[in-house]
Design an enzyme around this catalytic site. Structure first.
Site, PDB file in Angstrom:
ATOM      1  N   GLY A   8       0.823  -1.202   0.000  1.00 26.67           N
ATOM      2  CA  GLY A   8       0.000   0.000   0.000  1.00 26.67           C
ATOM      3  C   GLY A   8       0.856   1.250   0.000  1.00 26.67           C
ATOM      4  N   HIS A   9       0.203   2.372  -0.095  1.00 29.04           N
ATOM      5  CA  HIS A   9       0.869   3.667  -0.166  1.00 29.04           C
ATOM      6  C   HIS A   9       1.553   4.027   1.144  1.00 29.04           C
ATOM      7  CE1 HIS A   9      -2.010   3.763  -3.453  1.00 29.04           C
ATOM      8  NE2 HIS A   9      -1.191   4.630  -4.040  1.00 29.04           N
ATOM      9  N   GLY A  10       2.659   4.783   1.013  1.00 29.23           N
ATOM     10  CA  GLY A  10       3.398   5.228   2.194  1.00 29.23           C
ATOM     11  C   GLY A  10       3.869   4.036   3.003  1.00 29.23           C
ATOM     12  N   ASP A  66      -4.114  -1.693  -0.214  1.00 26.99           N
ATOM     13  CA  ASP A  66      -4.828  -0.664   0.521  1.00 26.99           C
ATOM     14  C   ASP A  66      -6.047  -0.095  -0.200  1.00 26.99           C
ATOM     15  OD1 ASP A  66      -3.243   0.719  -1.338  1.00 26.99           O
ATOM     16  OD2 ASP A  66      -2.598   2.251   0.083  1.00 26.99           O
TER      17      ASP A  66
END
Length: 144
Positions: A8-10, A66
């Site tokens: 997922g992001h970050g 995500d």
């Protein structure tokens, strides 16, 4: 038991895995692949491919992502299509991840997918709804 790649992001993936393992313990054949702002999608796909190989199991691999349509989801889909024996789930939260880590032993990819979707739907609720359940349960116990 399917292997699991969380992405997922970050720092979503590593944060989710760390939180889940705090609750249910260390997980075999499970790896997190973050997608920080400085990483390109080509790098992400390479990292996800390496993770797929690292957790590959006879029962297959599940990607937990995500959000629908994001780069982690799209990259996981491309790898799943190319590799086969994979499922990609999106919209993942901690309750779903924790519950499925505990339930994945002996599950096929299809069983894992279907149980995870039911778990995710069950886990999304509100305080109001939970209080209604308690009131209804108490009313039934009182014979109302």
């Amino acid at each position: 038991m399917p292997g699991i790649v969380i992405t997922g992001h970050g720092g979503f993936a590593s944060g989710l895995l760390q939180a889940v393992e705090q609750v249910v313990g260390e997980q075999p054949a499970c790896i997190a692949v973050d997608f920080p702002v400085h990483m390109g999608t080509a790098e992400l796909k390479v990292a996800l491919g390496a993770a797929l190989q690292a957790v590959a199991q006879p029962d297959g691999v599940v990607f937990l992502t995500d959000m629908l349509g994001g780069s982690p989801f799209r990259s996981a889909c491309e790898l799943a299509d190319a590799h086969g024996n994979c499922e990609v789930l999106t919209g993942v939260n901690m309750q779903l991840a924790a519950e499925m880590m505990l339930e994945r032993e002996g599950l096929s990819l299809t069983e894992f997918r279907d149980m995870a979707l039911a778990c995710g739907k069950r886990g999304l609720t509100s305080l109001w709804h939970e209080r209604r359940k308690v009131k209804c349960a108490n009313a039934e116990a009182d014979g109302i």
